[in-house]
Design a protein around this motif. Sequence first.
Motif, PDB file in Angstrom:
ATOM      1  N   VAL A 269      19.547 -35.138   5.312  1.00  0.00           N
ATOM      2  CA  VAL A 269      19.293 -34.494   6.601  1.00  0.00           C
ATOM      3  C   VAL A 269      18.769 -35.508   7.614  1.00  0.00           C
ATOM      4  CG1 VAL A 269      17.807 -32.829   7.797  1.00  0.00           C
ATOM      5  CG2 VAL A 269      18.958 -32.176   5.677  1.00  0.00           C
ATOM      6  N   THR A 270      17.925 -36.433   7.168  1.00  0.00           N
ATOM      7  CA  THR A 270      17.404 -37.471   8.068  1.00  0.00           C
ATOM      8  C   THR A 270      18.538 -38.313   8.640  1.00  0.00           C
ATOM      9  OG1 THR A 270      15.276 -37.585   6.933  1.00  0.00           O
ATOM     10  CG2 THR A 270      15.937 -39.524   8.199  1.00  0.00           C
ATOM     11  N   ILE A 271      19.484 -38.697   7.797  1.00  0.00           N
ATOM     12  CA  ILE A 271      20.627 -39.495   8.258  1.00  0.00           C
ATOM     13  C   ILE A 271      21.472 -38.693   9.240  1.00  0.00           C
ATOM     14  CG2 ILE A 271      22.754 -40.643   7.522  1.00  0.00           C
ATOM     15  CD1 ILE A 271      21.321 -41.196   4.829  1.00  0.00           C
ATOM     16  N   ARG A 272      21.759 -37.444   8.905  1.00  0.00           N
ATOM     17  CA  ARG A 272      22.548 -36.583   9.794  1.00  0.00           C
ATOM     18  C   ARG A 272      21.836 -36.405  11.149  1.00  0.00           C
ATOM     19  NH1 ARG A 272      27.484 -34.892  10.816  1.00  0.00           N
ATOM     20  NH2 ARG A 272      27.882 -34.515   8.626  1.00  0.00           N
ATOM     21  N   ALA A 273      20.511 -36.210  11.109  1.00  0.00           N
ATOM     22  CA  ALA A 273      19.747 -35.999  12.338  1.00  0.00           C
ATOM     23  C   ALA A 273      19.752 -37.258  13.207  1.00  0.00           C
ATOM     24  CB  ALA A 273      18.315 -35.584  12.006  1.00  0.00           C
ATOM     25  N   TRP A 274      19.703 -38.420  12.578  1.00  0.00           N
ATOM     26  CA  TRP A 274      19.746 -39.683  13.354  1.00  0.00           C
ATOM     27  C   TRP A 274      21.079 -39.785  14.091  1.00  0.00           C
ATOM     28  CZ3 TRP A 274      22.292 -44.596  12.067  1.00  0.00           C
ATOM     29  CH2 TRP A 274      21.890 -45.674  12.893  1.00  0.00           C
ATOM     30  N   LYS A 275      22.176 -39.442  13.416  1.00  0.00           N
ATOM     31  CA  LYS A 275      23.488 -39.428  14.066  1.00  0.00           C
ATOM     32  C   LYS A 275      23.508 -38.402  15.200  1.00  0.00           C
ATOM     33  CE  LYS A 275      28.353 -38.261  13.153  1.00  0.00           C
ATOM     34  NZ  LYS A 275      28.397 -36.953  13.832  1.00  0.00           N
ATOM     35  N   HIS A 276      23.008 -37.199  14.941  1.00  0.00           N
ATOM     36  CA  HIS A 276      23.021 -36.132  15.937  1.00  0.00           C
ATOM     37  C   HIS A 276      22.206 -36.519  17.169  1.00  0.00           C
ATOM     38  CE1 HIS A 276      22.799 -32.219  17.797  1.00  0.00           C
ATOM     39  NE2 HIS A 276      21.482 -32.209  17.688  1.00  0.00           N
ATOM     40  N   GLY A 277      21.130 -37.266  16.982  1.00  0.00           N
ATOM     41  CA  GLY A 277      20.271 -37.683  18.091  1.00  0.00           C
ATOM     42  C   GLY A 277      20.789 -38.861  18.880  1.00  0.00           C
ATOM     43  N   GLY A 278      21.979 -39.340  18.549  1.00  0.00           N
ATOM     44  CA  GLY A 278      22.553 -40.440  19.323  1.00  0.00           C
ATOM     45  C   GLY A 278      22.159 -41.813  18.835  1.00  0.00           C
TER      46      GLY A 278
ATOM     47  N   PRO B  29      15.932 -32.202  12.909  1.00  0.00           N
ATOM     48  CA  PRO B  29      14.712 -32.848  13.419  1.00  0.00           C
ATOM     49  C   PRO B  29      15.039 -34.073  14.257  1.00  0.00           C
ATOM     50  CG  PRO B  29      15.072 -33.428  11.120  1.00  0.00           C
ATOM     51  CD  PRO B  29      16.116 -32.405  11.462  1.00  0.00           C
ATOM     52  N   GLU B  30      14.071 -34.531  15.046  1.00  0.00           N
ATOM     53  CA  GLU B  30      14.217 -35.785  15.778  1.00  0.00           C
ATOM     54  C   GLU B  30      13.912 -36.946  14.833  1.00  0.00           C
ATOM     55  OE1 GLU B  30      11.970 -35.968  19.339  1.00  0.00           O
ATOM     56  OE2 GLU B  30      12.896 -34.183  20.232  1.00  0.00           O
ATOM     57  N   VAL B  31      14.831 -37.901  14.793  1.00  0.00           N
ATOM     58  CA  VAL B  31      14.727 -39.020  13.850  1.00  0.00           C
ATOM     59  C   VAL B  31      15.015 -40.306  14.600  1.00  0.00           C
ATOM     60  CG1 VAL B  31      15.840 -40.106  11.845  1.00  0.00           C
ATOM     61  CG2 VAL B  31      15.327 -37.667  11.810  1.00  0.00           C
ATOM     62  N   ASP B  32      14.271 -41.381  14.286  1.00  0.00           N
ATOM     63  CA  ASP B  32      14.593 -42.680  14.868  1.00  0.00           C
ATOM     64  C   ASP B  32      15.039 -43.640  13.765  1.00  0.00           C
ATOM     65  OD1 ASP B  32      12.284 -43.738  13.623  1.00  0.00           O
ATOM     66  OD2 ASP B  32      11.067 -43.404  15.401  1.00  0.00           O
ATOM     67  N   TRP B  33      15.484 -44.828  14.175  1.00  0.00           N
ATOM     68  CA  TRP B  33      16.072 -45.794  13.257  1.00  0.00           C
ATOM     69  C   TRP B  33      15.105 -46.202  12.151  1.00  0.00           C
ATOM     70  CZ3 TRP B  33      19.446 -47.903  10.447  1.00  0.00           C
ATOM     71  CH2 TRP B  33      19.308 -49.200   9.932  1.00  0.00           C
ATOM     72  N   SER B  34      13.811 -46.257  12.438  1.00  0.00           N
ATOM     73  CA  SER B  34      12.861 -46.716  11.422  1.00  0.00           C
ATOM     74  C   SER B  34      12.895 -45.837  10.177  1.00  0.00           C
ATOM     75  CB  SER B  34      11.441 -46.748  12.006  1.00  0.00           C
ATOM     76  OG  SER B  34      11.002 -45.438  12.355  1.00  0.00           O
ATOM     77  N   GLU B  35      13.146 -44.535  10.346  1.00  0.00           N
ATOM     78  CA  GLU B  35      13.207 -43.630   9.197  1.00  0.00           C
ATOM     79  C   GLU B  35      14.478 -43.870   8.378  1.00  0.00           C
ATOM     80  OE1 GLU B  35      11.758 -39.459  10.219  1.00  0.00           O
ATOM     81  OE2 GLU B  35      11.937 -40.360  12.208  1.00  0.00           O
ATOM     82  N   VAL B  36      15.580 -44.120   9.073  1.00  0.00           N
ATOM     83  CA  VAL B  36      16.824 -44.421   8.375  1.00  0.00           C
ATOM     84  C   VAL B  36      16.739 -45.803   7.729  1.00  0.00           C
ATOM     85  CG1 VAL B  36      19.324 -44.714   8.644  1.00  0.00           C
ATOM     86  CG2 VAL B  36      18.112 -42.953   9.955  1.00  0.00           C
ATOM     87  N   GLU B  37      16.098 -46.744   8.407  1.00  0.00           N
ATOM     88  CA  GLU B  37      15.934 -48.096   7.862  1.00  0.00           C
ATOM     89  C   GLU B  37      15.148 -48.062   6.557  1.00  0.00           C
ATOM     90  OE1 GLU B  37      14.844 -52.483   9.664  1.00  0.00           O
ATOM     91  OE2 GLU B  37      13.715 -50.742  10.370  1.00  0.00           O
ATOM     92  N   SER B  38      14.174 -47.164   6.481  1.00  0.00           N
ATOM     93  CA  SER B  38      13.405 -47.018   5.236  1.00  0.00           C
ATOM     94  C   SER B  38      14.297 -46.532   4.095  1.00  0.00           C
ATOM     95  CB  SER B  38      12.253 -46.039   5.466  1.00  0.00           C
ATOM     96  OG  SER B  38      11.540 -45.819   4.268  1.00  0.00           O
ATOM     97  N   ILE B  39      15.179 -45.563   4.385  1.00  0.00           N
ATOM     98  CA  ILE B  39      16.128 -45.081   3.379  1.00  0.00           C
ATOM     99  C   ILE B  39      17.062 -46.206   2.967  1.00  0.00           C
ATOM    100  CG2 ILE B  39      18.029 -43.478   2.956  1.00  0.00           C
ATOM    101  CD1 ILE B  39      16.632 -41.529   4.887  1.00  0.00           C
TER     102      ILE B  39
END
Length: 454
Positions: free
Chosen positions: A443-452, A381-391
Amino acid sequence: MGTSFAWLVIFACSDRPVDPADPVLRDDPPPALSIQVGIKDGALLTEQVSTCSDVTPIAAHQFLCRDEADVWFIDETQQEPFFIGTHAVTAAVQTTSGVMMALDGETLLWDGAELHPMTVPVPVPIEFMTRAPTGAIWLSGAGRLFKLEDNAVTEISLTEHPTIHTFAAAEEVIHLAVPELITVSLTSTELSVASAWNTAVTAMAVSATGDLWLVASGRLYLKRGDAEPVEIDMPETILDVVGPEIWVQGTRSIYRFNDGGFTSFPLVGDGMVGVDAYGRLLQVREGQLRRHSGDRPVVVAGLSDSVMVAETITLLPSDPESLDALTVWVDDMPLLVDESPFQVTVDPELLSEGEHALRFFTESSRGDSLTEHGFWVGDLPEVDWSEVESISGEHCIRCHGGETLTDLSTAEGWEHHIETIIDVVTAQEMPLGGPYLSDDEIVTIRAWKHGGFQ
């Protein structure tokens, strides 16, 4: 007596002024605190890469090599270099469209096959380029500094200090040596001075975690955020520092900072030109490009983070001349390795959807090494920093805040430690004692990396 600065900022070659708060520099700053950092001896793996009198790094396996006046584009996945031309001054940086080059002031784009003219409205010849974590490209020449972002050029200048001697770009700030240190916030169009330090800086580099490493009067300093630089006690005079994996040049040795301490190597460090994406130090000395590493990383070229179809990838182990054998697995499944060049094929039809790891075992009389390179099979999925920041806020910050060696309070800190983070949360080694991350959070963390790392 304090010193104030007037600012002129040109946005997209217009004359729109900016009125930030004036920095105040102390004439006699108090002595900086100093801290002790552990130093251990290490063995260095060194390879002779190419005959070059000057080098412009681009990627882990790509660089411009100038041999006398002739400039070549070298891609180590290709058998032959590409002749660029005869030039005295070169600069280059990787972009989403190709490699942007400045050759004796002319700006060009290399698409992998040929050069195309580019129009970049910078009024001086470009001598140096670098790409910031945000994707912006910083350009410098004739003591002036420009930012290229969204097809607009911005110049940052201090009217009382017309020459910017060097700079280091982070995600939210730009550090300027005029030669005193001034740190400018980039969080809005209204640029403002975040901090200033009335000490002449001769070299500086931003680490992958966003910290600023400085050399001043032969001493090494570390600056975090808006805090004053703190001196790092070193056993000898310090001459230079490069990053983002931090390497430091002393008069007798070089030092690599890793895992909260330094490793010392007995090497004459003059001619350091940068550090590649695998943490290897690049040095031009006695007409040779040399590459140094404390281990033996294997560069992976041609593998997508998210694999959808079978991909043949090229493997570039460090110092292949001293390599006796290379064995490769995907997870626990062995892969057939072709040689000259080293290549393997990754077929997603043989793998389940989700996270996997290429594992490399190198054998050599200089020592064996096991390294990994992660990738994903299937869509992400497409993920931005705010989602990772929440984790991070829920699971990590209580132990890995800004005052710790493993700082996960910023996107830069996460980006720097991303491979370790993915490894330890997947193995449920972290968070210490649980509760552990869910599959969806991983998966969210992996997707954030994959999205640059957006």
